[in-house]
Write a protein that holds these residues in place. Structure first.
Motif, mmCIF file in Angstrom:
data_model
loop_
_atom_site.group_PDB
_atom_site.id
_atom_site.type_symbol
_atom_site.label_atom_id
_atom_site.label_comp_id
_atom_site.label_asym_id
_atom_site.label_seq_id
_atom_site.Cartn_x
_atom_site.Cartn_y
_atom_site.Cartn_z
ATOM 1 N N ALA A 14 0.401 -1.097 -0.370
ATOM 2 C CA ALA A 14 -0.427 -0.523 0.156
ATOM 3 C C ALA A 14 0.905 1.480 -0.368
ATOM 4 C CB ALA A 14 -0.863 -0.096 1.106
ATOM 5 N N ARG A 15 1.555 1.660 0.813
ATOM 6 C CA ARG A 15 2.745 2.109 0.641
ATOM 7 C C ARG A 15 3.780 2.606 -0.844
ATOM 8 N NH1 ARG A 15 5.960 3.105 6.172
ATOM 9 N NH2 ARG A 15 6.382 5.332 5.251
ATOM 10 N N LEU A 16 4.357 1.654 -0.918
ATOM 11 C CA LEU A 16 4.348 1.113 -2.176
ATOM 12 C C LEU A 16 4.133 2.074 -3.408
ATOM 13 C CD1 LEU A 16 6.711 -2.270 -2.115
ATOM 14 C CD2 LEU A 16 7.707 0.019 -2.346
ATOM 15 N N VAL A 17 3.304 1.773 -3.421
ATOM 16 C CA VAL A 17 2.109 2.639 -4.376
ATOM 17 C C VAL A 17 1.474 3.943 -4.626
ATOM 18 C CG1 VAL A 17 1.075 0.198 -5.000
ATOM 19 C CG2 VAL A 17 -0.409 1.927 -3.924
ATOM 20 N N ARG A 18 2.237 4.214 -3.287
ATOM 21 C CA ARG A 18 2.136 5.868 -3.316
ATOM 22 C C ARG A 18 2.962 7.354 -3.864
ATOM 23 N NH1 ARG A 18 -1.838 8.478 -1.905
ATOM 24 N NH2 ARG A 18 -1.094 9.336 -0.017
ATOM 25 N N PRO A 19 2.923 8.115 -4.372
ATOM 26 C CA PRO A 19 4.237 8.794 -4.655
ATOM 27 C C PRO A 19 4.448 9.165 -3.508
ATOM 28 C CG PRO A 19 2.495 10.186 -5.425
ATOM 29 C CD PRO A 19 1.542 9.035 -3.997
ATOM 30 N N LEU A 20 5.909 9.279 -3.781
ATOM 31 C CA LEU A 20 7.288 9.758 -2.870
ATOM 32 C C LEU A 20 7.078 11.531 -1.658
ATOM 33 C CD1 LEU A 20 10.747 9.448 -4.759
ATOM 34 C CD2 LEU A 20 9.246 7.920 -3.360
ATOM 35 N N GLY A 21 7.184 10.331 -0.562
ATOM 36 C CA GLY A 21 6.676 11.830 1.049
ATOM 37 C C GLY A 21 5.183 12.238 0.629
ATOM 38 N N ALA A 22 3.901 11.220 -0.149
ATOM 39 C CA ALA A 22 2.903 11.842 0.047
ATOM 40 C C ALA A 22 2.215 11.412 1.589
ATOM 41 C CB ALA A 22 2.106 11.194 -0.741
ATOM 42 N N LYS A 23 1.376 12.219 1.529
ATOM 43 C CA LYS A 23 1.048 12.174 3.048
ATOM 44 C C LYS A 23 0.014 11.278 3.736
ATOM 45 C CE LYS A 23 2.368 17.393 4.096
ATOM 46 N NZ LYS A 23 1.718 17.960 4.914
ATOM 47 N N ALA A 24 -0.535 11.123 4.554
ATOM 48 C CA ALA A 24 -1.692 10.392 4.591
ATOM 49 C C ALA A 24 -3.076 10.915 4.869
ATOM 50 C CB ALA A 24 -1.268 8.948 5.529
ATOM 51 N N ASP A 25 -4.417 9.933 4.709
ATOM 52 C CA ASP A 25 -5.941 10.779 4.905
ATOM 53 C C ASP A 25 -6.155 9.579 5.484
ATOM 54 O OD1 ASP A 25 -7.946 12.147 4.345
ATOM 55 O OD2 ASP A 25 -7.742 12.653 2.715
ATOM 56 N N LYS A 26 -6.820 10.008 6.621
ATOM 57 C CA LYS A 26 -7.459 8.098 7.154
ATOM 58 C C LYS A 26 -9.203 8.965 6.554
ATOM 59 C CE LYS A 26 -4.722 8.908 11.859
ATOM 60 N NZ LYS A 26 -4.771 8.715 13.306
ATOM 61 N N ARG A 27 -9.249 9.657 6.461
ATOM 62 C CA ARG A 27 -10.623 9.981 6.263
ATOM 63 C C ARG A 27 -10.897 9.257 4.834
ATOM 64 N NH1 ARG A 27 -12.730 16.194 6.923
ATOM 65 N NH2 ARG A 27 -12.875 15.314 9.612
ATOM 66 N N GLU A 28 -9.969 8.365 3.707
ATOM 67 C CA GLU A 28 -10.362 8.494 2.447
ATOM 68 C C GLU A 28 -9.042 7.400 2.775
ATOM 69 O OE1 GLU A 28 -8.449 11.149 -0.149
ATOM 70 O OE2 GLU A 28 -9.542 12.353 -0.459
ATOM 71 N N GLY A 29 -8.331 6.649 3.665
ATOM 72 C CA GLY A 29 -8.090 5.559 4.021
ATOM 73 C C GLY A 29 -7.284 5.233 3.564
ATOM 74 N N VAL A 30 -6.546 6.091 3.176
ATOM 75 C CA VAL A 30 -4.725 6.620 2.408
ATOM 76 C C VAL A 30 -3.664 6.690 3.198
ATOM 77 C CG1 VAL A 30 -3.827 7.183 0.387
ATOM 78 C CG2 VAL A 30 -5.704 7.358 0.279
ATOM 79 N N VAL A 31 -2.729 5.727 2.473
ATOM 80 C CA VAL A 31 -1.228 5.133 3.572
ATOM 81 C C VAL A 31 -0.158 6.600 3.035
ATOM 82 C CG1 VAL A 31 -2.102 2.757 4.882
ATOM 83 C CG2 VAL A 31 -0.705 3.949 2.325
ATOM 84 N N ARG A 32 0.959 6.198 3.950
ATOM 85 C CA ARG A 32 1.931 7.656 3.701
ATOM 86 C C ARG A 32 2.197 7.257 2.861
ATOM 87 N NH1 ARG A 32 2.953 6.275 8.360
ATOM 88 N NH2 ARG A 32 5.452 5.565 8.893
#
Length: 547
Positions: free
Chosen positions: A109-127
């Protein structure tokens, strides 16, 4: 939120006593233990090779082969211990597969996110990961975890387990004796002691509850020797009686009651080569006790406990969720050896139980914590010190020990959801309870939040009733609303008579007339009056006369 629940009590009891053996006794116990340990190691290897094809027929074959060189009861204990160890290894494989799948999903889940992207608990997105180097290292770790998961899944499908009799930790210690400060001879003494087998299950209806290892009410201990070592017997029927006597200091009455009534008691004799001591452990099953209902457990209030790395913060709460008395803190030290940490936990729980009995509370509320993934960097970040702190915190051992010790004192243990107890406790209770003579810490406030959650009250602190000089008189509401009242106070009860303070309830025929109230722009009911002007000073009178 998980609903608070009463933790079920222990299902068994174990007591230990030291054996002051002579040299002859130590030599006989060592020879018997090493011989039976070799039989146990061979039987465990056979059981592991059978895997999922094991059934009652193969079990009977193994037991028959062991009976010829030992005895029927020793063979039964050895085969049962091998089966239990194989089943424990299978449960370990299940837990390892679940942990590996969780780690793989977290890294993916974290590898598919851009580098330095912040997490969003409301949308269920990890950093996302902080740098390209960290992203590359995690991708390599993901590949290693997948390979490891595939290997464990293959072993699980084939029913193959990997077990080392004597312990994996002691096995690996053999390759780094210099770092451990041990000689080869000292390591071999530990290895031999760990692989001994001197354990016998009890049998109800038999004399003293055990035919293989028998302890009388006077403390005399005797062992049924295997057939191969029958020449070591010093008593009839192939038994060896030790010169040392056994004296159980803890729960001796219950143990004596069981052996008097010929109820099953299991015994295990083990050697500690570091101290040079021998011990015997007696264990038996407890009668199943029905779980106490939550309302009955909390009928006399609760002692809420916040578990921390160096102390337990406790506070007594009444049935309304109000803190009573002063907060208590029970300190302990988790540094040092495992034996020292175990003693520290036992002592701090003893003081906590004594405090609970002194406050006449019927239950202890604790958080249902789980730090099994405490060393995971994906969850706790790069703070290695915090991860080590969580990893060494003995949550499972502390909870199990507390449940076992509280059952002897007839004190219930209530587990609650640990979510936001520290944050909400500090927000609503730390500042109001802090005085010039009492310093309330964040952990003390968290204990109040834990207790209120166990009692079914919201953690949010209610406002105090209004003073007497307002229309809402003191008494129509309390500082504690019922759980179903959300974000408001209870409705005001209807009092008979006029709603005025100047006329008692039940008197005044025209109390509802607003003109009867001495308010502005309204005349009184009986007569009107006008306020006289103020007296003038001599200067003001002179000015008026001149004008």
């Amino acid at each position: 939120m998980v609903v608070p629940f009463v933790v079920p009590g222990p299902t068994g009891t174990a007591v230990r006593a030291r054996l002051h053996v002579s040299r002859l006794d130590a030599a006989v116990l060592t020879e018997v233990g090493v011989f039976l340990g070799a039989l146990a190691a061979g039987d465990l290897a056979v059981r592991s090779r059978e895997g999922l094809e094991h059934d009652s027929k193969t079990w009977a074959v193994r037991k028959r082969e062991l009976t010829g060189v030992s005895s029927a009861r020793w063979a039964g204990s050895i085969t049962k211990a091998a089966h239990d160890q194989w089943a424990l290894a299978r449960r370990g494989q299940t837990a390892e597969m679940a942990w590996l799948r969780k780690q793989i999903a977290s890294i993916q889940a974290r590898l598919v996110r851009p580098l330095g992207a912040k997490a969003d608990k409301r949308e269920g997105v990890v950093r996302g990961y902080g740098s390209r180097a960290e992203w590359h290292a995690k991708s390599r770790r993901l590949h290693a975890l997948r390979v490891r998961l595939a290997r464990v899944e293959t072993d699980w499908a084939a029913g193959r387990v990997r077990v080392a009799r004597g312990g994996k930790k002691l096995t690996r210690l053999r390759h780094r004796l210099d770092q451990a400060g041990l000689s080869e001879q000292a390591w071999r003494e530990r290895w031999k002691a760990a692989r001994m087998f001197l354990a016998a299950d009890g049998e109800s209806g038999k004399r003293l509850g055990n035919e293989t290892i028998r302890i009388t009410a006077t403390g005399q201990l005797s062992i049924k020797l295997p057939a191969t070592l029958a020449q070591l017997a010093n008593a009839p029927h192939g038994r060896y009686v030790l010169d040392a006597t056994v004296a159980f200091q803890h729960r001796s009455e219950k143990w004596r009651d069981r052996i008097t009534n010929n109820r099953a008691v299991a015994y295990r004799i083990h050697h500690d080569p570091v101290r040079g001591r021998w011990y015997v452990t007696a264990s038996w099953k407890r009668a199943p006790v029905p779980v106490l209902p939550l309302e009955a457990a909390l009928a006399r209030g609760v002692v809420a406990v916040d578990m921390n790395d160096d102390h337990l913060a406790a506070w007594r709460l009444d049935i309304h969720g109000n803190p009573v008395g002063e907060p208590r803190r029970f300190f302990y030290d988790l540094s040092g050896s495992a034996r020292h940490r175990d003693a520290q936990i036992r002592h701090v729980l003893t003081r906590l139980l004594h405090h609970t009995r002194a406050t006449v509370a019927g239950a202890i509320a604790i958080e249902d914590l789980d730090f099994t993934d405490g060393r995971c960097r994906e969850k706790y970040g790069r703070n290695k010190r915090f991860r080590r702190l969580i990893s060494r915190f003995p949550t499972a051992k502390l909870k199990a020990r507390l449940v076992a010790m509280a059952a002897e004192q007839d004190i219930a243990i209530v587990a609650v959801d640990p979510a936001y107890t520290s944050r909400w406790g500090a927000q609503h209770w730390q500042q109001p309870l802090t005085t010039s003579n009492r310093k309330v810490s964040r952990h003390d406030a968290a204990s109040i939040a834990i207790g209120r959650r166990a009692l079914g009250h919201p953690i949010r602190r209610r406002t105090t009733p209004p003073p007497h000089d307002r229309s809402d008189r003191v008494g129509h509401r309390t500082a504690q609303a019922r759980p179903e009242i959300r974000r408001r106070e209870e409705p005001r009860p209807r009092l008979p008579g006029p709603r005025t303070r100047s006329v008692p309830p039940g008197s005044g025929e025209k109390a509802d007339d607003q003109r009867a109230q001495h308010r502005s722009e309204h005349a009184a009911e009986q007569q009107s009056w006008t306020q006289d002007s103020l007296l003038l000073s001599p200067e003001e009178r002179f000015t008026c006369d001149t004008a």
